[in-house]
Design a protein around this motif. Structure first.
Motif, PDB file in Angstrom:
ATOM      1  N   VAL A   5       0.851  -1.181   0.000  1.00 54.02           N
ATOM      2  CA  VAL A   5       0.000   0.000   0.000  1.00 54.02           C
ATOM      3  C   VAL A   5       0.883   1.226   0.000  1.00 54.02           C
ATOM      4  CG1 VAL A   5      -1.836   1.238   1.196  1.00 54.02           C
ATOM      5  CG2 VAL A   5      -1.771  -1.249   1.252  1.00 54.02           C
ATOM      6  N   THR A   6       0.634   2.144  -0.940  1.00 51.82           N
ATOM      7  CA  THR A   6       1.443   3.337  -1.057  1.00 51.82           C
ATOM      8  C   THR A   6       0.981   4.388  -0.070  1.00 51.82           C
ATOM      9  OG1 THR A   6       0.028   4.436  -2.659  1.00 51.82           O
ATOM     10  CG2 THR A   6       1.577   2.812  -3.515  1.00 51.82           C
ATOM     11  N   GLY A   7       1.692   5.540  -0.049  1.00 50.47           N
ATOM     12  CA  GLY A   7       1.305   6.630   0.811  1.00 50.47           C
ATOM     13  C   GLY A   7      -0.004   7.268   0.413  1.00 50.47           C
ATOM     14  N   GLU A   8      -0.458   7.012  -0.809  1.00 50.35           N
ATOM     15  CA  GLU A   8      -1.740   7.534  -1.258  1.00 50.35           C
ATOM     16  C   GLU A   8      -2.830   6.488  -1.177  1.00 50.35           C
ATOM     17  OE1 GLU A   8      -0.844   8.852  -5.163  1.00 50.35           O
ATOM     18  OE2 GLU A   8       0.121  10.695  -4.501  1.00 50.35           O
ATOM     19  N   ALA A   9      -2.600   5.441  -0.388  1.00 48.62           N
ATOM     20  CA  ALA A   9      -3.581   4.373  -0.167  1.00 48.62           C
ATOM     21  C   ALA A   9      -3.931   3.662  -1.470  1.00 48.62           C
ATOM     22  CB  ALA A   9      -4.849   4.918   0.484  1.00 48.62           C
ATOM     23  N   VAL A  10      -2.953   3.461  -2.347  1.00 45.75           N
ATOM     24  CA  VAL A  10      -3.150   2.722  -3.591  1.00 45.75           C
ATOM     25  C   VAL A  10      -2.624   1.314  -3.380  1.00 45.75           C
ATOM     26  CG1 VAL A  10      -2.604   2.600  -6.040  1.00 45.75           C
ATOM     27  CG2 VAL A  10      -2.937   4.820  -4.952  1.00 45.75           C
ATOM     28  N   ALA A  11      -3.481   0.325  -3.450  1.00 47.30           N
ATOM     29  CA  ALA A  11      -3.079  -1.070  -3.260  1.00 47.30           C
ATOM     30  C   ALA A  11      -2.544  -1.624  -4.565  1.00 47.30           C
ATOM     31  CB  ALA A  11      -4.258  -1.915  -2.782  1.00 47.30           C
ATOM     32  N   LEU A  12      -1.327  -2.127  -4.525  1.00 41.61           N
ATOM     33  CA  LEU A  12      -0.701  -2.692  -5.715  1.00 41.61           C
ATOM     34  C   LEU A  12      -0.923  -4.195  -5.700  1.00 41.61           C
ATOM     35  CD1 LEU A  12       2.651  -0.716  -5.705  1.00 41.61           C
ATOM     36  CD2 LEU A  12       0.462  -0.091  -6.717  1.00 41.61           C
ATOM     37  N   GLU A  13      -1.891  -4.676  -6.462  1.00 36.21           N
ATOM     38  CA  GLU A  13      -2.179  -6.101  -6.484  1.00 36.21           C
ATOM     39  C   GLU A  13      -2.855  -6.452  -7.794  1.00 36.21           C
ATOM     40  OE1 GLU A  13      -6.348  -5.573  -3.986  1.00 36.21           O
ATOM     41  OE2 GLU A  13      -4.941  -7.158  -3.475  1.00 36.21           O
ATOM     42  N   LEU A  14      -2.956  -7.734  -8.099  1.00 31.89           N
ATOM     43  CA  LEU A  14      -3.659  -8.194  -9.287  1.00 31.89           C
ATOM     44  C   LEU A  14      -5.157  -8.121  -9.068  1.00 31.89           C
ATOM     45  CD1 LEU A  14      -1.449 -11.302 -10.063  1.00 31.89           C
ATOM     46  CD2 LEU A  14      -1.410  -9.120 -11.245  1.00 31.89           C
ATOM     47  N   ARG A  15      -5.914  -8.251 -10.136  1.00 31.76           N
ATOM     48  CA  ARG A  15      -7.371  -8.202 -10.049  1.00 31.76           C
ATOM     49  C   ARG A  15      -7.901  -9.632  -9.972  1.00 31.76           C
ATOM     50  NH1 ARG A  15      -5.869  -4.423 -13.886  1.00 31.76           N
ATOM     51  NH2 ARG A  15      -6.464  -2.276 -13.432  1.00 31.76           N
ATOM     52  N   PRO A  16      -8.155 -10.158  -8.790  1.00 27.77           N
ATOM     53  CA  PRO A  16      -8.615 -11.546  -8.685  1.00 27.77           C
ATOM     54  C   PRO A  16     -10.028 -11.691  -9.223  1.00 27.77           C
ATOM     55  CG  PRO A  16      -8.669 -10.483  -6.531  1.00 27.77           C
ATOM     56  CD  PRO A  16      -8.010  -9.507  -7.463  1.00 27.77           C
ATOM     57  N   ALA A  17     -10.291 -12.882  -9.763  1.00 30.70           N
ATOM     58  CA  ALA A  17     -11.623 -13.176 -10.302  1.00 30.70           C
ATOM     59  C   ALA A  17     -12.589 -13.469  -9.158  1.00 30.70           C
ATOM     60  CB  ALA A  17     -11.549 -14.365 -11.253  1.00 30.70           C
ATOM     61  N   ARG A  18     -13.842 -13.114  -9.367  1.00 33.11           N
ATOM     62  CA  ARG A  18     -14.875 -13.358  -8.369  1.00 33.11           C
ATOM     63  C   ARG A  18     -15.356 -14.801  -8.452  1.00 33.11           C
ATOM     64  NH1 ARG A  18     -14.252  -9.231  -4.860  1.00 33.11           N
ATOM     65  NH2 ARG A  18     -14.134  -7.234  -5.968  1.00 33.11           N
ATOM     66  N   LEU A  19     -16.015 -15.235  -7.376  1.00 40.52           N
ATOM     67  CA  LEU A  19     -16.498 -16.607  -7.317  1.00 40.52           C
ATOM     68  C   LEU A  19     -17.526 -16.920  -8.401  1.00 40.52           C
ATOM     69  CD1 LEU A  19     -16.566 -19.344  -5.923  1.00 40.52           C
ATOM     70  CD2 LEU A  19     -18.218 -18.425  -4.292  1.00 40.52           C
ATOM     71  N   PRO A  20     -18.503 -16.052  -8.718  1.00 42.47           N
ATOM     72  CA  PRO A  20     -19.459 -16.407  -9.782  1.00 42.47           C
ATOM     73  C   PRO A  20     -18.804 -16.654 -11.133  1.00 42.47           C
ATOM     74  CG  PRO A  20     -20.326 -14.609  -8.454  1.00 42.47           C
ATOM     75  CD  PRO A  20     -18.903 -14.801  -8.023  1.00 42.47           C
ATOM     76  N   SER A  21     -17.847 -15.799 -11.526  1.00 43.00           N
ATOM     77  CA  SER A  21     -17.189 -16.001 -12.825  1.00 43.00           C
ATOM     78  C   SER A  21     -16.333 -17.260 -12.820  1.00 43.00           C
ATOM     79  CB  SER A  21     -16.338 -14.781 -13.175  1.00 43.00           C
ATOM     80  OG  SER A  21     -15.350 -14.553 -12.176  1.00 43.00           O
ATOM     81  N   ARG A  22     -15.697 -17.552 -11.692  1.00 39.87           N
ATOM     82  CA  ARG A  22     -14.910 -18.771 -11.611  1.00 39.87           C
ATOM     83  C   ARG A  22     -15.806 -20.003 -11.653  1.00 39.87           C
ATOM     84  NH1 ARG A  22     -10.130 -19.002  -7.364  1.00 39.87           N
ATOM     85  NH2 ARG A  22      -9.903 -20.898  -8.600  1.00 39.87           N
ATOM     86  N   ALA A  23     -16.929 -19.943 -10.962  1.00 35.40           N
ATOM     87  CA  ALA A  23     -17.843 -21.083 -10.974  1.00 35.40           C
ATOM     88  C   ALA A  23     -18.397 -21.319 -12.374  1.00 35.40           C
ATOM     89  CB  ALA A  23     -18.981 -20.845  -9.981  1.00 35.40           C
ATOM     90  N   LEU A  24     -18.711 -20.247 -13.094  1.00 38.00           N
ATOM     91  CA  LEU A  24     -19.203 -20.411 -14.469  1.00 38.00           C
ATOM     92  C   LEU A  24     -18.132 -21.016 -15.366  1.00 38.00           C
ATOM     93  CD1 LEU A  24     -21.388 -19.973 -16.589  1.00 38.00           C
ATOM     94  CD2 LEU A  24     -20.534 -17.625 -16.877  1.00 38.00           C
ATOM     95  N   ALA A  25     -16.884 -20.584 -15.206  1.00 35.54           N
ATOM     96  CA  ALA A  25     -15.807 -21.146 -16.016  1.00 35.54           C
ATOM     97  C   ALA A  25     -15.614 -22.633 -15.716  1.00 35.54           C
ATOM     98  CB  ALA A  25     -14.511 -20.375 -15.756  1.00 35.54           C
TER      99      ALA A  25
END
Length: 306
Positions: A5-25
């Motif tokens: 987390v930066t000093g400007e409260a910016v979280a540096l992380e990947l965009r994880p997939a949600r459970l509904p989209s994963r379940a559909l896949a």
């Protein structure tokens, strides 16, 4: 450090997939897999009708393992984390640092997926995804992987900026084996967003990440290189090593087969013509050296803040 987390409260992380989209896949993958499995089972039943019961059971188990376990592992390995269901839903399996997965990652995910998805009908996988902060099931936890969203708005896509050209090949001898995936993820995400941060905050984060990277490699960061440029050069060196490792077998030409992409052999220089009889013999005059200034490396954006 899975999240920075930066000093400007910016979280540096990947965009994880949600459970509904994963379940559909997963549902789409299972539909395709069971359709193929039913077809293979019918074909085996017709072809092995004359065999005894033990042989038929052995072939049925082999077909089950091959179609429902081996095929998904092979598909994820060859497609670098994109099965048919994930391709339709815009998802991809990546490593914790955002890099492409390999066979060992797909093997662990596939082996645990038999218990999480097939045996328990997805109950264990759903519970693990709901409990995990990034929606990972047990197979992702043990394999060190993450399912992320590939389809994002065009304005939100980010790329790692290349290092200055004068740093090319500077870190070819650096030992990167001890650098963890979490640190690679933090470095890559910082490089994609450093232009959006406050200059002082960006400089402090670059110094911190460069120090962590130098500690892991066992080689101090050069003092004459800005920390952001140092991070970009080391990331490019790692990507170059992974590319060479992935395509080493394909790049090497087979023995005895000429390489069509090799440059042509230089032709032999022609024999010098005999000098005329009246040509004076003496030293060849040398052209004066040019006094033009030597061009310097171009300036880059990796400079310390004012």
């Amino acid at each position: 450090m899975s999240e920075l987390v930066t000093g400007e409260a910016v979280a540096l992380e990947l965009r994880p997939a949600r459970l509904p989209s994963r379940a559909l896949a997963v549902l789409l993958d299972l539909i395709v897999a069971f359709t193929v499995y039913i077809g293979v089972s019918i074909g085996l039943a017709a072809a092995t009708a004359s065999l005894d019961d033990a042989a038929q059971v052995a072939l049925a188990i082999a077909a089950f393992l091959l179609v429902l376990v081996g095929a998904p592992i092979a598909v994820e390995t060859l497609s670098h984390g994109r099965s048919l269901g994930k391709l339709a839903c815009g998802l991809r399996v990546v490593r914790d640092d955002g890099g492409p997965i390999r066979f060992r990652h797909a093997l662990v995910r596939g082996a645990l997926g038999v218990v999480e998805i097939l045996v328990t009908f997805g109950v264990v996988a759903c519970i693990a995804s709901l409990v995990s902060a990034r929606g990972r099931r047990l197979g992702d936890v043990f394999a060190g992987t993450l399912v992320v969203r590939e389809r994002v708005p065009l304005g939100q896509t980010r790329f790692v900026p290349p290092p200055p050209p004068w740093l090319a090949g500077r870190f070819t001898e650096l030992d990167l084996s001890a650098v963890p995936d979490a640190l690679w993820l933090a470095v890559r995400q910082y490089l994609t967003r450093m232009q959006q941060l406050d200059p002082q905050v960006s400089w402090a984060m670059a110094v911190q990440l460069a120090g962590d990277l130098a500690t892991r490699t066992g080689t101090p960061a050069p003092a004459d290189i800005p920390p952001a440029a140092y991070l970009a050069a080391v990331v490019q060196e790692r990507q170059a090593r992974e590319t060479r490792r992935a395509f080493a077998d394909h790049a090497a030409p087979s023995a005895g087969i000429p390489n069509a992409y090799a440059p042509p052999a230089p032709a032999a220089p022609p024999a010098p013509a005999p000098a005329p009889a009246n040509t004076p013999i003496g030293p060849t005059p040398v052209a004066p050296m040019s006094t033009a200034p030597v061009p310097q490396p171009p300036a880059t954006g990796f400079v310390p803040p004012a």
